[in-house]
Design a protein around this motif. Structure first.
Motif, mmCIF file in Angstrom:
data_model
loop_
_atom_site.group_PDB
_atom_site.id
_atom_site.type_symbol
_atom_site.label_atom_id
_atom_site.label_comp_id
_atom_site.label_asym_id
_atom_site.label_seq_id
_atom_site.Cartn_x
_atom_site.Cartn_y
_atom_site.Cartn_z
ATOM 1 N N LEU A 72 -10.329 -9.224 13.334
ATOM 2 C CA LEU A 72 -11.216 -10.405 14.085
ATOM 3 C C LEU A 72 -11.554 -11.504 13.342
ATOM 4 O O LEU A 72 -12.580 -12.121 13.402
ATOM 5 N N SER A 73 -10.698 -11.924 12.462
ATOM 6 C CA SER A 73 -10.574 -13.058 11.405
ATOM 7 C C SER A 73 -10.451 -14.356 12.257
ATOM 8 O O SER A 73 -10.287 -14.489 13.412
ATOM 9 N N MET A 74 -10.632 -15.283 11.312
ATOM 10 C CA MET A 74 -10.384 -16.665 11.750
ATOM 11 C C MET A 74 -11.224 -17.530 12.945
ATOM 12 O O MET A 74 -10.866 -18.432 13.402
ATOM 13 N N GLY A 75 -12.302 -16.590 12.860
ATOM 14 C CA GLY A 75 -13.134 -17.069 14.065
ATOM 15 C C GLY A 75 -14.448 -17.612 13.779
ATOM 16 O O GLY A 75 -14.692 -17.839 12.700
ATOM 17 N N THR A 76 -15.652 -17.337 14.540
ATOM 18 C CA THR A 76 -17.059 -17.865 14.406
ATOM 19 C C THR A 76 -17.993 -16.836 14.216
ATOM 20 O O THR A 76 -19.033 -16.644 14.865
ATOM 21 N N LEU A 77 -17.332 -15.454 13.632
ATOM 22 C CA LEU A 77 -18.123 -14.209 13.768
ATOM 23 C C LEU A 77 -19.542 -14.364 12.795
ATOM 24 O O LEU A 77 -19.526 -14.996 11.698
ATOM 25 N N THR A 78 -20.667 -14.183 13.196
ATOM 26 C CA THR A 78 -21.870 -14.400 12.657
ATOM 27 C C THR A 78 -22.324 -13.032 12.405
ATOM 28 O O THR A 78 -22.027 -11.886 12.876
ATOM 29 N N ASP A 79 -23.794 -12.865 11.892
ATOM 30 C CA ASP A 79 -24.154 -11.630 11.693
ATOM 31 C C ASP A 79 -24.575 -10.985 13.127
ATOM 32 O O ASP A 79 -24.611 -9.616 12.954
ATOM 33 N N GLU A 80 -24.717 -11.652 14.079
ATOM 34 C CA GLU A 80 -25.060 -11.032 15.322
ATOM 35 C C GLU A 80 -23.816 -10.068 15.805
ATOM 36 O O GLU A 80 -23.963 -8.984 16.099
#
Length: 290
Positions: free
Chosen positions: A218-226
């Motif tokens: 799930l890399s290279m993206g905009t993953l946040t704590d949510e």
């Protein structure tokens, strides 16, 4: 042309160096390869610049026409261009379904760029790796992949990208892929480079395909704590060998929580990002866009 001792040991690269060249020049290169290289030794093809790649769809018809001769072809990489030749979001394609249909023994297909890209659901028993490298992958292609029957597919990479660059897929469009129904052999799944990374993580958290995976990317993206909280709140991920989350927007505390929750899993949390703030609004960016 001087042939190597073992022509089957190399990947043949076809490229027109003049970016203003006509499409016919790629056709001529395919014809020359068919004439000069024994057909049964052609194992892998890489298609580079084909002339005005930002306006004209990469011509796959010459490759389809050669299918009766290139029965040993196992790997194809469409549009292996650098950003200096053409930005990834400008690379233009058409319908690639015919290529898969023409080569039932193809094992690896990689496609860079997605402007105009189309795919219809298809059954293909030979394909082991399918990879779309894009700044924005159309929702229609994502749904088509999920509707395909790919019993041998071991690795699937979807660079979902940004809506600004054609990446209009939602987490719901991934339902077919995440069900795993047509992907019984899948062990490596990347739903990465996503502007909707939090929604993707939440969908993955309960996805039927996950228990059979060895690698989740799930890399290279905009993953946040949510998104990370949703991921950890779902099904156990401790069966994974690797979880790739590099290029993320997690807090240090959440990053530590992910590692602690997954003992024995190699978790890649490199390249932590900080959101840009402008006039009170936070902006998050995928690693690959234009």
């Amino acid at each position: 042309m001087t042939l190597p001792d073992d022509p089957s040991a190399i990947a043949w690269r076809l490229e027109v160096e003049d970016h203003d060249a006509g499409i016919d020049e790629i056709t001529d290169l395919v014809a020359a390869l068919r004439e000069q290289v024994p057909a049964d030794t052609v194992r892998a093809l890489v298609i580079g610049e084909w002339g005005e790649s930002y306006e004209r769809a990469l011509p796959i018809e010459p490759l389809i026409e050669a299918a009766g001769e290139w029965t040993g072809l196992r790997g194809v990489f469409l549009a292996d261009l650098t950003y200096e030749q053409c930005e990834i979001s400008w690379l233009t394609h058409g319908d690639i379904t015919g290529l898969l249909a023409a080569y039932p023994s193809l094992e690896v297909l990689r496609v860079r760029g997605a402007q105009g890209l189309r795919l219809e659901p298809i059954r293909h028993t030979g394909l082991r790796e399918l990879r779309f490298e894009t700044g924005g992958l159309p929702a229609g292609v994502v749904r088509a992949v999920g509707a395909c029957d790919l019993p041998a597919l071991h690795r699937l990479d979807l660079w979902l990208g940004r809506k600004d660059y054609g990446g209009d897929a939602s987490a719901e469009d991934l339902a077919g892929v995440l069900s795993g129904a047509g992907l019984p052999a899948l062990r490596h799944l990347a739903a990465c480079n996503a502007e909707i990374a939090d929604a993707v993580a939440a969908a993955v958290a309960t996805a039927p395909v996950v228990p059979r995976l060895e690698v989740l990317d799930l890399s290279m993206g905009t993953l946040t704590d949510e998104g990370a909280k949703a991921l950890l709140a779902g099904q156990p991920l401790t069966r994974l060998a690797r979880l790739d989350l590099h290029h993320h927007y997690l807090s240090e505390e959440m990053a530590a929580s992910v590692v602690a929750a997954l003992p024995g899993v190699r978790v890649d949390l490199a390249d932590a990002q900080i959101a840009d703030e402008h006039d009170g609004t936070l902006y998050y960016y995928t690693e690959v866009g234009e």
